[in-house]
Design a protein around this motif. Structure first.
Motif, PDB file in Angstrom:
ATOM      1  N   TYR A  24     -33.705 -35.886 -31.556  1.00 12.54           N
ATOM      2  CA  TYR A  24     -34.174 -37.279 -31.498  1.00 12.54           C
ATOM      3  C   TYR A  24     -34.088 -37.993 -32.849  1.00 12.54           C
ATOM      4  O   TYR A  24     -34.501 -39.154 -32.967  1.00 12.54           O
ATOM      5  CB  TYR A  24     -35.639 -37.346 -31.049  1.00 12.54           C
ATOM      6  N   LEU A  86     -48.303 -36.052 -27.908  1.00 13.47           N
ATOM      7  CA  LEU A  86     -48.604 -34.973 -26.953  1.00 13.47           C
ATOM      8  C   LEU A  86     -49.437 -33.872 -27.624  1.00 13.47           C
ATOM      9  O   LEU A  86     -50.454 -33.432 -27.083  1.00 13.47           O
ATOM     10  CB  LEU A  86     -47.291 -34.408 -26.398  1.00 13.47           C
ATOM     11  N   ASN A 112     -45.341 -28.056 -28.503  1.00 12.10           N
ATOM     12  CA  ASN A 112     -45.885 -29.335 -28.992  1.00 12.10           C
ATOM     13  C   ASN A 112     -47.404 -29.244 -29.070  1.00 12.10           C
ATOM     14  O   ASN A 112     -48.139 -29.900 -28.329  1.00 12.10           O
ATOM     15  CB  ASN A 112     -45.514 -30.486 -28.043  1.00 12.10           C
ATOM     16  N   MET A 271     -40.494 -39.565 -34.607  1.00 12.87           N
ATOM     17  CA  MET A 271     -39.189 -38.988 -34.959  1.00 12.87           C
ATOM     18  C   MET A 271     -38.410 -39.940 -35.870  1.00 12.87           C
ATOM     19  O   MET A 271     -37.681 -39.507 -36.751  1.00 12.87           O
ATOM     20  CB  MET A 271     -38.379 -38.724 -33.681  1.00 12.87           C
TER      21      MET A 271
HETATM   22 FE1  SF4 Z   1     -43.232 -37.363 -27.386  1.00 10.34          FE
HETATM   23 FE2  SF4 Z   1     -42.288 -37.707 -29.833  1.00 10.34          FE
HETATM   24 FE3  SF4 Z   1     -44.067 -35.769 -29.325  1.00 10.34          FE
HETATM   25 FE4  SF4 Z   1     -41.566 -35.529 -28.385  1.00 10.34          FE
HETATM   26  S1  SF4 Z   1     -42.203 -35.558 -30.540  1.00 10.34           S
HETATM   27  S2  SF4 Z   1     -43.464 -35.133 -27.271  1.00 10.34           S
HETATM   28  S3  SF4 Z   1     -41.097 -37.673 -27.942  1.00 10.34           S
HETATM   29  S4  SF4 Z   1     -44.426 -37.981 -29.181  1.00 10.34           S
END
Ligand code: SF4
Ligand code: 13P
Length: 311
Positions: A24, A86, A112, A271
């Motif tokens: 990303y 998240l 995550n 990102m």
């Molecule tokens: Fe969502 Fe960004 Fe976390 Fe990926 S890195 S889960 S896109 S907030």
């Protein structure tokens, strides 16, 4: 810009650093990185690199994971504010309470999550190996899955395992829902649909793809799974349901194909905090170090190593 790129490459060599970038990241960062990939691929690279410094162009939990796996390396992130909505949906205290309410359960945490949450977990998973890891857990064991509810529902459907699922979601993927999906199906009837399991539409897509034969071109993949699918596909059109940064890499893999984002607004601002200027400063000043305290790292290493040994 070329001067900046040359300076980054020079510093990288002088300091024996490796640049790891998530799918990303902005195009310029992807293009300068030594390795671009998904969460699993990036953890595997962090585990095996011979570099002295790992510069992580991604978000904080990814740099933490690298620090946990490679405690003797210096792990740097160009911007400490690059978080993850998240990962922020659950902290270690909340997980401890959930575990107390479900004493005999195995805890499976998505990558995550913070290092403290991983330290309270039995297994770690990424979107590319979650099914494999869950299938490796004996069927008589009950599972707490956290924090992503859409990934949890997907994994539960595919494996047929009942699980308690945390009510978390990513603010970018949650919004990629049914409305975009049905419109895109009408506009691109011949396209292959590649959907990240964190998407709000992933659950209904699973149902649709099982119920309607004309939905057979729907596939649920991690970001690297999407890249591999496109590489091996003869299709000329793809609708992509995930963060739009991945389109840069997909276009490089198959320049002759057309890629349509399911949602053009699917942009992860965390990102996108990583820029070439910040990357240059990171290498020059060796900032900002992400170091997980050893008492946390020692506990968090176990679920990550379990995952890496399975997939
Ligand atoms: Fe969502 Fe960004 Fe976390 Fe990926 S890195 S889960 S896109 S907030
Ligand atoms: P992948 O592991 O599929 O790259 O996903 C990471 C992520 O943060 C998705 O939002």
């Amino acid at each position: 810009m070329n001067d900046l790129i040359n300076e980054i490459l020079k510093l990288k060599k002088e300091k024996n650093a490796v640049i790891l970038a998530h799918n990303y990241q902005i195009a310029e960062i992807q293009d300068i990185a030594d390795f671009v990939g998904d969460s699993l691929g990036l953890s595997q690279q962090a585990a095996k690199t011979n570099a002295d410094i790992i510069v992580f162009c991604g978000v904080h939990f990814m740099a933490e994971t690298a620090s946990i796996i490679s405690p003797h390396k210096k792990v740097l992130i160009p911007d400490l504010n690059a978080g993850c909505s998240l990962a922020s949906t659950v902290n270690a205290q909340e997980l401890k309470k959930w575990k107390e309410e479900h004493p005999d359960y195995i805890v499976v945490s998505y990558v995550n999550t913070t290092a403290e949450v991983k330290a309270e977990s039995d297994y770690c998973v990424t979107s590319s190996n979650a099914v494999k890891v869950i299938n490796s857990i004996p069927v008589n064991k009950k599972i707490l899955f956290l924090p992503d509810k859409f990934l949890g529902m997907y994994v539960s459907t595919v494996t047929g395992r009942e699980m308690e699922i945390w009510n978390g979601a990513c603010h970018v993927h949650e919004k990629i829902g049914d409305i975009n999906f049905d419109n895109a199906k009408k506009s691109h009837p011949e396209a292959e649909f590649l959907i990240h399991p964190e998407c709000g539409c992933s659950s209904s897509c699973m149902v649709k793809s099982q119920l309607y034969f004309d939905c057979k071109n729907i596939h649920i993949f991690s970001t690297e799974g999407m890249i591999n699918f496109v590489r091996n596909s003869n299709a000329k059109e793809f609708v992509i349901a995930t963060e739009v940064g991945i389109l840069h890499r997909l276009k490089k893999v198959k320049p002759e194909a057309n890629f349509y984002p399911l949602s053009e607004n699917a942009i992860c601002e965390y990102m996108k905090m990583i820029t070439l200027e910040k990357l240059y400063n990171t290498l020059l000043y060796e900032q900002y170090e992400v170091k997980v305290p050893e008492e946390i790292a020692v506990k968090a290493r176990l679920p990550i190593e379990r995952m890496l040994s399975i997939a």
